[in-house]
Design an enzyme around this catalytic site. Structure first.
Site, PDB file in Angstrom:
ATOM      1  N   GLY A   1       3.388   6.642   8.318  1.00 40.16           N
ATOM      2  CA  GLY A   1       4.641   6.744   7.324  1.00 40.16           C
ATOM      3  C   GLY A   1       5.475   5.678   8.223  1.00 40.16           C
ATOM      4  CG  ASN A   2       6.495   4.092  12.572  1.00 39.49           C
ATOM      5  OD1 ASN A   2       5.890   4.339  12.900  1.00 39.49           O
ATOM      6  ND2 ASN A   2       7.614   3.420  11.406  1.00 39.49           N
ATOM      7  CB  SER A   3       3.143   1.891   5.679  1.00 39.72           C
ATOM      8  OG  SER A   3       2.162   2.020   6.828  1.00 39.72           O
TER       9      SER A   3
ATOM     10  CG  HIS B   1      -0.501   0.424   2.777  1.00 33.64           C
ATOM     11  ND1 HIS B   1      -0.001  -0.490   3.363  1.00 33.64           N
ATOM     12  CD2 HIS B   1       0.265   1.293   2.721  1.00 33.64           C
ATOM     13  CE1 HIS B   1      -0.032  -0.601   4.805  1.00 33.64           C
ATOM     14  NE2 HIS B   1       0.294   0.829   4.275  1.00 33.64           N
TER      15      HIS B   1
ATOM     16  N   GLY C   1     -10.781 -23.680  -1.209  1.00 34.77           N
ATOM     17  CA  GLY C   1     -12.317 -23.182  -1.409  1.00 34.77           C
ATOM     18  C   GLY C   1     -13.048 -24.198  -0.593  1.00 34.77           C
ATOM     19  CB  VAL C   2     -13.968 -24.743   2.578  1.00 38.22           C
ATOM     20  CG1 VAL C   2     -13.604 -26.622   1.692  1.00 38.22           C
ATOM     21  CG2 VAL C   2     -12.328 -25.187   3.561  1.00 38.22           C
TER      22      VAL C   2
ATOM     23  CG  ASP D   1       0.407  -3.847   3.197  1.00 40.25           C
ATOM     24  OD1 ASP D   1       1.035  -3.904   1.505  1.00 40.25           O
ATOM     25  OD2 ASP D   1      -0.391  -3.015   3.904  1.00 40.25           O
TER      26      ASP D   1
END
Length: 410
Positions: A236-238, A117, A294-295, A159
């Site tokens: 900003g730490n991201s 992000h 798929g569960v 992410d």
């Protein structure tokens, strides 16, 4: 951020100049509905990298067992960078406004890890749409030098974003990886990044919890095994590193849980083991693939087992099976009926997963962990399930995870 009575998850990213608040759909568990407020950026098309990461070129762990934040800062700050991302409108206007986050050097070849992000519109794009990359990305080092970076790719599920710079343009000081599976509650951590645009800021705290299952800010799936900390992570730490006492990266700072959008004692980091898996695929192929069963499942506890007359006190009870998915093709069964028991919606009567490839399954998170962290699309896995009192071993050929979890009442 929109105000609300409940805590929301706020992206830990800093934007210098204009910012945009974005609401994105989330999942609670695998298929639940939820929401989160976030602040996002932009991106470019992914391209495969030419070289693998040179793990031998990374820094060595610090000696000793004492937690010395000053020593960690001295040894690692030069390997932490500020990331400046420019998007379409900012590039066209020439206003100089930029989205800003953090990152860290992981090899002498020039690879840099951050959050998806920070360098893309992940979280802003509509469900199922491919995020767009920033038109231009720059990396700023501790000495103030700023050089261009190329976006190698990104993983919206965990992410994780990967950049590459020309190692000839600046001296690179890679930081070493730790092992996030060995992190324990109470151990001290140090965070270095650029909160609110203040480069090379050191923050300290402890690990508040491990193996947290949290809503992803950038996809409709949860992040499993997130590290929770009380270190004051801010916007900003991201994308910046979380270090253990020996100066090894154990996580990538990604989120805060807050009512105001500011740090209030609960921050989360993507475990570095998951980030390494994403990074290796991005370097090799320019994209990341996740296996899919798929569960939807629900963790079983002794009280639930007694109430629903289950044959084991722990495991992952299959709630629904996606039509046409890998589990449906293999004949796995979901619960035919839903009952609210002590505030927990539960479908009894379906298969109960108790092991995957011989490894014990104690919770729904164990299923997600095994499928997403250890297995790949196209692989065959063997699920041990209890169907009533009958014990079965069922082989399932795993598929590719769809961008959005399909819904099913089966």
């Amino acid at each position: 951020m929109r105000p609300g009575p409940l805590a929301v998850v706020a992206v830990v990213c800093a934007l210098l100049g204009s910012t945009t608040a974005l609401a994105i759909a989330k999942s609670t568990g695998w298929f639940g509905d939820g929401h989160t407020d976030t602040i996002v950026l932009t991106q470019a098309a992914p391209s495969p990298a030419a070289n693998r990461v040179d793990q031998g070129g990374t820094g060595k762990p610090l000696v000793g067992n004492d937690f010395d934040p000053a020593a960690i800062y001295r040894a690692r700050a030069s390997g932490v960078v500020t990331i400046v991302a420019l998007f379409g409108s900012q590039m066209r206007s020439g206003s100089g406004d930029a989205a800003q986050g953090s990152g860290f050097v992981v090899s002498k070849q020039g690879y840099i890890l951050t959050n998806s992000h920070v360098i893309t519109t992940a979280g802003e794009a509509a469900p199922g749409e491919t995020p767009e990359a920033a038109g231009s990305v720059f990396v700023e080092f501790r000495d103030g030098d700023r050089i261009p970076a190329r976006i190698i790719g990104w993983d919206v599920y965990d992410d994780v974003g990967l950049l590459k710079v020309d190692p000839k343009e600046h001296v690179l000081r890679p930081v070493p990886f730790g092992d996030s599976s060995q992190v324990v509650v109470g151990e001290p951590v140090a965070v270095i990044g650029s909160p609110f645009g203040n480069e090379n800021t050191l923050l300290v705290g402890v690990v508040s919890a491990t193996e947290r299952s949290i809503e992803s800010l950038t996809s409709s799936y949860d992040i499993v095994d997130a590290i929770q900390t009380d270190a004051l992570i801010n916007r900003g730490n991201s994308g910046g590193p979380m270090f253990d006492a020996r100066g090894r990266v154990i996580g990538i700072n990604a989120q805060i849980r807050s009512e105001s959008g500011n740090a209030e004692g609960v921050g989360f980091a993507v475990p570095i083991n998951s980030a390494k898996r994403s990074m290796e695929q991005l370097i090799e192929n320019g994209r990341v693939r996740y296996a899919w069963l798929g569960v939807s499942t629900q963790s079983v506890t002794p009280i639930l087992a007694r109430h629903f007359d289950l044959a084991a006190e722990h495991g992952a009870a299959i709630q629904t099976v996606i039509d046409g998915g890998p589990a449906a093709e293999a004949g796995l069964r979901g619960g035919p009926r839903e009952e609210d028991f002590r505030g927990i919606p539960f479908r009894g009567g379906g298969d109960l997963i108790v092991a995957i490839d011989g490894n014990r399954v104690s919770s729904a998170e164990d299923v997600v962990r095994a499928v997403t962290e250890r297995l790949f699309p196209g692989q065959t896995t063997r699920l041990t399930v209890l169907r009533g009192n009958e014990r079965l071993v069922i082989s399932v050929v795993l598929g590719d995870r769809p961008a959005n979890p399909p819904r099913s009442d089966r």
